[in-house]
Design a protein around this motif. Structure first.
Motif, PDB file in Angstrom:
ATOM      1  N   GLN A   8      36.851   0.757  18.260  1.00 19.32           N
ATOM      2  CA  GLN A   8      35.431   1.032  18.453  1.00 19.32           C
ATOM      3  C   GLN A   8      34.689  -0.242  18.816  1.00 19.32           C
ATOM      4  OE1 GLN A   8      32.609   1.064  15.117  1.00 19.32           O
ATOM      5  NE2 GLN A   8      32.564   3.294  15.418  1.00 19.32           N
ATOM      6  N   LEU A  23      24.863   2.608  28.756  1.00 15.02           N
ATOM      7  CA  LEU A  23      26.317   2.616  28.542  1.00 15.02           C
ATOM      8  C   LEU A  23      26.988   3.762  29.292  1.00 15.02           C
ATOM      9  CD1 LEU A  23      26.527   1.495  24.832  1.00 15.02           C
ATOM     10  CD2 LEU A  23      27.387   0.273  26.838  1.00 15.02           C
ATOM     11  N   THR A  27      29.901   2.583  31.595  1.00 20.02           N
ATOM     12  CA  THR A  27      31.259   2.873  31.129  1.00 20.02           C
ATOM     13  C   THR A  27      31.780   4.238  31.540  1.00 20.02           C
ATOM     14  OG1 THR A  27      30.607   3.909  29.032  1.00 20.02           O
ATOM     15  CG2 THR A  27      30.833   1.481  29.045  1.00 20.02           C
ATOM     16  N   LEU A  68      32.535   4.423  21.411  1.00 17.99           N
ATOM     17  CA  LEU A  68      31.295   3.671  21.537  1.00 17.99           C
ATOM     18  C   LEU A  68      30.359   4.178  20.455  1.00 17.99           C
ATOM     19  CD1 LEU A  68      30.834   3.968  25.412  1.00 17.99           C
ATOM     20  CD2 LEU A  68      32.147   2.251  24.135  1.00 17.99           C
TER      21      LEU A  68
END
Length: 164
Positions: A8, A23, A27, A68
């Motif tokens: 994580q 994010l 990502t 995440l």
């Protein structure tokens, strides 16, 4: 000491919407699962050696196999509020998960013996145990060690499957 890949990466933020959007774009994370108002109380959590009492909103997603985590403090002092006050929003910690309680406890004890104290620790509903250790003197604000029982693994796997 450990031969593990972090499971994580976590950020502390004041704005879950903005951090989720950034994010996701950076990502490829598709869906975020929010857990509003998570209470870390004195019966299950310590902060700097004393009983803790704080609330945070948490959001989880996945980028590939890496979880995440976003943490937005709501009330009460914690390592999350400390971090925001000191550094502002940003990358907060990485997490190493141990397959059993004994490995988790051994890692936490070894970190303490090596001069890297536990600054926050606890047990979450479902039996997840966590401990944040700090090597701040060496530029490592926090590393989270965790034990994830089967029920928590199943919950995290469900979130990961939502990304497909």
């Amino acid at each position: 000491m450990h031969n593990q890949t972090p499971v994580q990466i976590a950020w502390v933020t004041r704005d879950l919407d903005a951090t989720e959007a950034a994010l996701s774009a950076l990502t490829g994370a598709r869906k975020w699962v929010r857990m509003p108002g998570v209470h870390f109380g004195p019966d299950g959590c310590t902060y700097r050696g004393a009983p803790a009492d704080f609330v945070a909103d948490i959001s989880l997603s996945y980028a590939g196999d890496t979880q995440l985590e976003l943490i937005a403090p709501v009330s009460g002092p914690s390592i999350y509020t400390e971090f925001l006050d000191r550094a502002g929003p940003g990358l907060h910690h990485v997490c190493l998960a141990f397959p059993d309680v004994d490995g988790f406890e051994a890692a936490v004890a070894a970190a303490g013996r090596d001069g890297n104290p536990t600054v926050m620790a606890g047990t979450m509903p479902g039996g997840m145990r966590f401990a944040y250790v700090s090597a701040d003197h060496a530029g490592v604000p926090y590393l989270e060690y965790a034990y994830l029982p089967p029920e928590i693994h199943a919950f995290f796997d469900h979130i990961k499957q939502e990304q497909k």
